[in-house]
Design an enzyme around this catalytic site. Sequence first.
Site, PDB file in Angstrom:
ATOM      1  N   ARG A  26      -4.774   6.943   0.382  1.00  0.00           N
ATOM      2  CA  ARG A  26      -3.998   5.791   0.161  1.00  0.00           C
ATOM      3  C   ARG A  26      -4.307   4.949  -1.093  1.00  0.00           C
ATOM      4  O   ARG A  26      -5.699   5.015  -1.559  1.00  0.00           O
ATOM      5  CB  ARG A  26      -4.060   5.074   1.491  1.00  0.00           C
ATOM      6  CG  ARG A  26      -5.256   4.383   2.032  1.00  0.00           C
ATOM      7  CD  ARG A  26      -5.507   3.023   1.578  1.00  0.00           C
ATOM      8  NE  ARG A  26      -4.498   2.102   1.996  1.00  0.00           N
ATOM      9  CZ  ARG A  26      -4.728   1.491   3.167  1.00  0.00           C
ATOM     10  NH1 ARG A  26      -5.520   1.736   4.157  1.00  0.00           N
ATOM     11  NH2 ARG A  26      -3.601   0.662   3.575  1.00  0.00           N
ATOM     12  N   CYS A  28       0.737  -1.295   0.093  1.00  0.00           N
ATOM     13  CA  CYS A  28      -0.051   0.130   0.124  1.00  0.00           C
ATOM     14  C   CYS A  28       1.027   1.220   0.042  1.00  0.00           C
ATOM     15  O   CYS A  28       1.957   1.142   0.335  1.00  0.00           O
ATOM     16  CB  CYS A  28      -0.646  -0.026   1.183  1.00  0.00           C
ATOM     17  SG  CYS A  28      -1.957  -1.374   1.690  1.00  0.00           S
ATOM     18  N   ASN A  58       0.368  -2.934   5.246  1.00  0.00           N
ATOM     19  CA  ASN A  58       1.147  -4.192   5.427  1.00  0.00           C
ATOM     20  C   ASN A  58       2.377  -4.010   5.941  1.00  0.00           C
ATOM     21  O   ASN A  58       3.254  -3.091   5.303  1.00  0.00           O
ATOM     22  CB  ASN A  58       1.069  -4.910   4.108  1.00  0.00           C
ATOM     23  CG  ASN A  58       0.833  -6.347   4.269  1.00  0.00           C
ATOM     24  OD1 ASN A  58       0.672  -6.940   5.478  1.00  0.00           O
ATOM     25  ND2 ASN A  58       1.614  -7.255   3.299  1.00  0.00           N
TER      26      ASN A  58
END
Length: 313
Positions: free
Chosen positions: A16, A2, A79
Amino acid sequence: MCTCITYDNGDFYFGRNLDLDCSFGEKVVITPRNFPLDFRLAGRKEQHYAMIGMASAVSRFPLYAEAVNEKGLCMAGLNFPGNAYYQKPEGQGMELASFEIIAWILGNYSTVAEVKNDLEKMKIVDLAFSEKMPPAPLHWMLADREQCLVLEAVQEGLKIYENPFGVLTNNPPFEYHRLNMNNYMNLSAKSPENRFCDKLSLKPYAQGMGAAGLPGDASSAARFVRAAFLKWNSVSPQDEKSNVSQFFHILDGVSMVRGSVITEAGTYDITTYSCCINTRTGVYYYKTYDDSRIRKVEMQETDLEGAELITVF
């Protein structure tokens, strides 16, 4: 994988790219002020700040990937496998599961300055939301208009970093990204000058050569540098339409095209959705991989005094 960014241009924006090889049942979810939040070890909050973001469609608790509250405080989880470490719960102090931390912070605090002192007391503990939903390995970016932090729960405990870039991606830890940025201080949006040797007649033969060396791969280190370069060199009129458009253009510069990133399992990482939030107005903009139209959801247009989650799509 991400990429998360902030953007300050008249108003302050947060958003995002969510890069995954599958959907997690995500929907735009508004948590009104009177929806009871039951935390596993931190008690029950009957009243709290309202918030909006993308979350799993779970009726008993909003599992936010990112969100902003009505005061303009925003937070996203990204992540962080191989580095994230959640401690064993001991039943004392401020213990929060990884899936609870966004709702806890945005429900209780209005600014980064307000929450910063309490962060040192927090412990991220190893609790699963359910048997089929184990804890995701995450780190977080927390921001308002005045300040941006990175939170990383590692084996040594919860580390808190000042983030002057307003950018976060994935592994390695933030300390690496902060140091790695120094490798790219020579990049420029301007046409380059010959610094190689003053005895050689060297000159650019095309536009954009000032950024020669800007990494273009999909790795987290490359996306961090590229997102920071695009964000900090961005030029946009200071109106809502222009800012939102520019924000998505920045995210497009670090997005993933199906087939360009193949996971170890043989699946394809894609940018499943991109979002942009105006932190002052609480308007949540988003688009998905298969639908590039930008849609919006306005938190202030809903009943923020309600006691039920509001799911929008």
